[in-house]
Design a protein around this motif. Structure first.
Motif, PDB file in Angstrom:
ATOM      1  N   GLY A   5      40.449   6.744  42.995  1.00 36.26           N
ATOM      2  CA  GLY A   5      40.064   7.038  41.622  1.00 36.26           C
ATOM      3  C   GLY A   5      40.528   5.983  40.637  1.00 36.26           C
ATOM      4  O   GLY A   5      40.935   4.873  41.006  1.00 36.26           O
ATOM      5  N   GLY A   6      40.467   6.321  39.356  1.00 30.51           N
ATOM      6  CA  GLY A   6      40.959   5.429  38.314  1.00 30.51           C
ATOM      7  C   GLY A   6      40.180   4.131  38.229  1.00 30.51           C
ATOM      8  O   GLY A   6      38.954   4.095  38.404  1.00 30.51           O
ATOM      9  N   ARG A   7      40.886   3.049  37.960  1.00 26.43           N
ATOM     10  CA  ARG A   7      40.240   1.741  37.802  1.00 26.43           C
ATOM     11  C   ARG A   7      39.616   1.263  39.104  1.00 26.43           C
ATOM     12  O   ARG A   7      38.569   0.611  39.088  1.00 26.43           O
ATOM     13  CB  ARG A   7      41.271   0.724  37.309  1.00 26.43           C
ATOM     14  CG  ARG A   7      41.787   0.988  35.894  1.00 26.43           C
ATOM     15  CD  ARG A   7      42.761  -0.093  35.474  1.00 26.43           C
ATOM     16  NE  ARG A   7      43.237   0.134  34.111  1.00 26.43           N
ATOM     17  CZ  ARG A   7      44.118  -0.648  33.494  1.00 26.43           C
ATOM     18  NH1 ARG A   7      44.621  -1.714  34.144  1.00 26.43           N
ATOM     19  NH2 ARG A   7      44.503  -0.373  32.255  1.00 26.43           N
ATOM     20  N   THR A   8      40.267   1.580  40.201  1.00 25.84           N
ATOM     21  CA  THR A   8      39.704   1.180  41.502  1.00 25.84           C
ATOM     22  C   THR A   8      38.338   1.811  41.716  1.00 25.84           C
ATOM     23  O   THR A   8      37.386   1.145  42.152  1.00 25.84           O
ATOM     24  CB  THR A   8      40.656   1.594  42.634  1.00 25.84           C
ATOM     25  OG1 THR A   8      41.935   1.001  42.417  1.00 25.84           O
ATOM     26  CG2 THR A   8      40.113   1.165  43.981  1.00 25.84           C
ATOM     27  N   ASP A   9      38.230   3.095  41.410  1.00 27.96           N
ATOM     28  CA  ASP A   9      36.948   3.793  41.551  1.00 27.96           C
ATOM     29  C   ASP A   9      35.900   3.187  40.611  1.00 27.96           C
ATOM     30  O   ASP A   9      34.758   2.963  41.021  1.00 27.96           O
ATOM     31  CB  ASP A   9      37.146   5.279  41.260  1.00 27.96           C
ATOM     32  CG  ASP A   9      35.863   6.074  41.432  1.00 27.96           C
ATOM     33  OD1 ASP A   9      35.095   5.766  42.357  1.00 27.96           O
ATOM     34  OD2 ASP A   9      35.621   6.987  40.627  1.00 27.96           O
ATOM     35  N   ASN A  10      36.272   2.912  39.372  1.00 29.58           N
ATOM     36  CA  ASN A  10      35.325   2.320  38.426  1.00 29.58           C
ATOM     37  C   ASN A  10      34.839   0.964  38.907  1.00 29.58           C
ATOM     38  O   ASN A  10      33.640   0.655  38.849  1.00 29.58           O
ATOM     39  CB  ASN A  10      35.980   2.184  37.049  1.00 29.58           C
ATOM     40  CG  ASN A  10      36.160   3.532  36.366  1.00 29.58           C
ATOM     41  OD1 ASN A  10      35.418   4.471  36.623  1.00 29.58           O
ATOM     42  ND2 ASN A  10      37.181   3.636  35.516  1.00 29.58           N
TER      43      ASN A  10
END
Length: 340
Positions: A167-172
């Protein structure tokens, strides 16, 4: 009239064996055994599985059943119709070596060309045996099918699981990459590969590797986002399991049904993609054979020799229909909530 006497024993309470009150009459089944029982009730899926097994066996063994090579040419034997021993004597079967001219006259092509050989599915315009080339082409289609399945299960599942779980920035960041790949048509990727290298199975393989896993990755990400906050995942994290262990031990097994279903639906699309590319000349190049190239060659002489296109068209239709039927059966068995 005499009345029948009722025995007093019939009014006594029944004797119940307490040791058998909680006995299970049927054997307990795990998830996969229960799913297999539901699959077996789907006759279409079972028949499709049998047909796919037979086609796979023929794809492996078929080219070895004749003495003709895949690119062996004999111009004197060109455009011969199907002719099979024993079956040629059955008048209502199209395996007697006869053709029909445009004016309606029927003639035996083998007798006219003084050919004693038997070509079970006939020959093409260069005198190559269609039976041998058909099963070689089926090998290519099955290779594409297993390649698409492997790409989905390896790249798509891992990418989607990591994106959704972290999730978070990695997911974006990861989802922006998938959005870019979704916007690029597979045909454009293949054309770019052909510019860099020669057209063929390698360029198709690279194209599928670049963009073929995106759909699976997005589905897996959505499922992981739903499952990662479940109680058993929180319990595993509390017990100190690493993220990799949680993904491999808890999330992926619960995603098995979704993975199998989406993979089975991806396979027919990949087979059609290869056949389409070969049909328009961007796939396998002569003298190599695939179902797409065979259909392309037969389409050019459809009015004169329809068997050259009908036979490979039947095989590729069977493969695609059977994979779709199996996918429907697995969807109903593994995830009954997905039924329409």
């Amino acid at each position: 009239m005499s009345q029948e006497k009722i025995a007093k024993e019939m009014f006594l309470p029944a004797e119940v064996d307490a040791t058998k009150s909680e006995e299970i009459s049927k054997p307990s089944l795990n998830y996969w055994q229960d799913a297999w029982l539901r699959v077996k009730k789907n006759k279409g899926a079972i028949v499709s599985m049998v047909i796919l097994v037979l086609l796979t066996i023929m794809a492996l063994v078929g080219p070895l059943l004749t003495n003709y090579g895949i690119d062996q040419q004999n111009i004197k034997h060109n455009n011969l119709p199907p002719r099979i021993p024993v079956l040629e004597k059955v008048s209502w079967l199209p395996f007697d070596g006869e053709l029909t001219r445009k004016n309606g006259d029927v003639y035996n092509a083998y007798e006219m060309k003084n050919v004693d050989n038997y070509y079970w599915l006939g020959t093409d315009s260069l005198g190559r045996d269609i039976f041998t080339r058909l099963w070689k082409g089926t090998q290519v289609s099955l290779y594409i099918a297993f390649l698409a399945a492997a790409i989905d299960m390896v790249i798509g599942v891992l990418y989607g699981a990591i994106s959704g779980f972290v999730g978070g920035r990695t997911d974006n960041f990861m989802q922006r990459i998938t959005e870019i790949l979704v916007g690029i048509p597979n045909l454009i990727v293949v054309i770019l590969m052909i510019i860099v290298m020669d057209p063929g199975i390698l360029s198709i393989t690279i194209a599928l590797t670049i963009t073929g896993w995106v759909g699976m990755a997005r589905v897996i990400r959505a499922q992981v986002l739903k499952l990662k906050n479940q109680e058993y995942v929180l319990a595993a994290r509390t017990l100190g399991l690493s993220n990799g262990k949680i993904i491999s031990k808890h999330l992926v097994p619960n995603l098995a049904g979704v993975i199998i279903i989406n993979t089975m639906f991806t396979i027919p699309n990949a087979i059609f993609f290869e056949a389409f590319l070969s049909f328009i000349g961007l796939g396998l190049q002569p003298p190599l054979a695939s179902l797409g190239t065979l259909i392309d060659d037969g389409f050019k002489v459809l009015q004169l020799y329809p068997y050259q296109m009908i036979i490979p068209a039947i095989v590729i239709s069977l493969i695609m229909i059977c994979f779709n039927m199996v996918a429907d059966g697995l969807r109903d068995a593994l995830d009954p909530k997905m039924r329409d």
